[in-house]
Design a protein around this motif. Structure first.
Motif, short mmCIF file in Angstrom:
data_model
loop_
_atom_site.label_atom_id
_atom_site.label_comp_id
_atom_site.label_asym_id
_atom_site.label_seq_id
_atom_site.Cartn_x
_atom_site.Cartn_y
_atom_site.Cartn_z
N ASP A 364 0.82 -1.20 0.00
CA ASP A 364 0.00 0.00 0.00
C ASP A 364 0.86 1.26 0.00
N GLU A 365 0.59 2.15 -0.95
CA GLU A 365 1.30 3.43 -1.02
C GLU A 365 1.09 4.26 0.23
N SER A 366 -0.10 4.15 0.85
CA SER A 366 -0.42 4.99 2.00
C SER A 366 0.44 4.69 3.21
N ILE A 367 0.99 3.48 3.29
CA ILE A 367 1.83 3.13 4.44
C ILE A 367 3.31 3.20 4.08
N TRP A 368 3.71 2.76 2.90
CA TRP A 368 5.13 2.64 2.60
C TRP A 368 5.70 3.82 1.82
N ASN A 369 4.85 4.72 1.33
CA ASN A 369 5.34 5.91 0.62
C ASN A 369 6.34 5.50 -0.46
N LYS A 370 5.90 4.69 -1.40
CA LYS A 370 6.78 4.16 -2.45
C LYS A 370 7.43 5.27 -3.27
N SER A 371 6.71 6.37 -3.46
CA SER A 371 7.30 7.47 -4.23
C SER A 371 8.51 8.05 -3.53
N GLY A 372 8.55 7.97 -2.19
CA GLY A 372 9.69 8.49 -1.44
C GLY A 372 10.94 7.66 -1.60
N LEU A 373 10.79 6.40 -2.05
CA LEU A 373 11.96 5.55 -2.24
C LEU A 373 12.90 6.11 -3.29
N LYS A 374 12.34 6.72 -4.34
CA LYS A 374 13.18 7.26 -5.42
C LYS A 374 14.02 8.44 -4.95
N MET A 375 13.59 9.08 -3.86
CA MET A 375 14.32 10.24 -3.35
C MET A 375 15.21 9.89 -2.16
N GLN A 376 15.24 8.60 -1.76
CA GLN A 376 15.93 8.22 -0.53
C GLN A 376 17.42 8.56 -0.55
N ARG A 377 18.09 8.28 -1.65
CA ARG A 377 19.52 8.60 -1.74
C ARG A 377 19.76 10.11 -1.65
#
Length: 395
Positions: A364-377
């Motif tokens: 679920d995007e609402s819990i894991w914030n998948k879009s934020g993974l691309k900005m993690q580095r």
């Protein structure tokens, strides 16, 4: 602190003995220069580059934009000259061992981040233990600042904890970490967070409610093999396969009836690559909890050793969490840090989600914030840059 060159990296299929045979950075640049203008790379090189040679991902991306996306690289970094410029900017000093930051939020010890570590934040690079330590510790420190009461219920182990436990002799593994909990009772914590590096792959383990694994002081008559599995707000029964430890220490698979209970101890595995053997992992951590309970005198003397093993086995329930999956071979450390950040921002919400979703096919995007993974580095790089300015000013 440790020599950064000896740090663990993730998601590579090579062994320690073969690492010395990999080409040096200068060789990689020469190889890249010689092939930059050539036709699409040979498939054998392509297969090796994904696992071993991050610089070749740049060349693959030049010939195939899809490979750039798989390597997690923005479209404006696919040229070799641009890669060299990024590499130059990523190294603040001339020496890769130059210190960029010493992160010591508690004032004791500290995580030393060198230029070599900092460079691993670039796309296509593998996270080592230093970056995993920084990312998880930084997330925990933020929790301590914003919600100190909740932070008291959390214990974050070092990325070296699990590797020390994996001794051929379980008693030796426990002795190597025995003093790590000498100043507190681990079973009083509600959440135990364990970064794991196994076979050059990073993933996250969370032990929820370890007190639920403790037996009563007096051993009860041995019931049928029943395991309690917590699901928030539910009272259900289902059948699963569980690992059994025989008297000779071997693992068997047996079928057990599981009754959901919010008081059970659950071992959550958050693996972005879906390659973890939960059986072996569970055996190591169940043995650790057993030894910890005995060492801290939390178990009655009337318990038989085998019955005590069976009790802990039956009361530590494995659960593979449904989490976003990485799309390349180099980002498992990135995902681990991201999962830790999400979990520590709201542990109860994350636990409830993982229990309720079980083996669902979508994260679920609402819990894991998948879009934020691309900005993690980028986020971690900016955080280190900011903290480095403060650290240098205070020296």
């Amino acid at each position: 602190m440790k020599d950064p060159s000896s740090s663990k990296s993730d998601c590579t299929s090579t062994s320690h003995s073969s690492q010395s045979q990999l080409p040096r950075e200068a060789d990689e640049v020469a190889l890249a220069t010689n092939t930059a203008s050539s036709a699409p790379l040979d498939q054998s090189i392509k297969r090796k580059s994904v696992v071993r040679y991050p610089i070749l991902d740049i060349l693959l991306a030049k010939n195939d934009p899809k490979e750039a996306d798989r390597a997690g690289m923005p479209s404006d970094s696919v040229r070799l000259s641009q890669w060299k410029e990024l590499r130059r900017k990523a190294l603040p000093g001339q020496n890769p061992t130059d210190l960029v930051l010493v992160y010591a939020p508690t004032g004791l010890g500290g995580i030393e981040i060198t230029a070599r570590d900092y460079n691993r934040l670039e796309p296509g690079e593998f996270f080592n233990d230093t970056l995993v330590e920084f990312g998880t510790m930084r997330a925990f420190h933020k929790m301590q600042e914003t919600n100190p009461t909740l932070a008291e219920q959390v214990h974050l182990f070092s990325s070296f904890f699990y590797s020390k436990l994996r001794s051929p002799l379980p008693s030796e593994g426990y002795q190597s970490v025995r003093k790590w909990t000498s100043k507190f009772n681990l079973f009083d914590k509600r959440y135990i967070i364990i970064p794991v590096n196994e076979d050059f792959h990073w993933y996250l383990c969370i032990i929820y409610n370890p007190k639920g694994a403790l037996p009563p002081q007096m051993p009860p008559p041995r019931p049928a093999s029943v395991i309690t599995k917590p699901v928030m707000g539910q009272n259900q029964t289902k059948t699963i396969e569980v690992v059994d430890l025989d008297t000779d220490g071997e693992m068997d698979i047996e079928t057990a009836t599981v009754t959901n209970s919010p008081n059970a101890c659950t071992l959550f595995v958050l693996d972005s690559f879906s390659r973890v053997s939960t059986n072996a992992l569970r055996k190591v951590l169940v043995t650790y909890l057993l030894n910890e309970a005995i060492d801290k005198k939390l178990v009655g003397s009337e318990w038989d050793d085998h019955e005590l093993e069976k009790w802990f086995q039956d009361h530590v329930v494995p659960e593979v969490a449904e989490v976003p999956r990485q799309q390349n071979f180099c980002d498992c450390g990135v995902y681990l840090v991201h999962f830790a950040e999400i979990f520590l921002s709201n542990p109860e919400k994350a636990i409830g989600y993982m229990m309720e979703r079980g083996q669902s096919n979508s994260a679920d995007e609402s819990i894991w914030n998948k879009s934020g993974l691309k900005m993690q580095r980028i986020t971690m790089k900016e955080e280190i840059d900011r903290l480095a300015v403060e650290w240098k000013a205070a020296r």
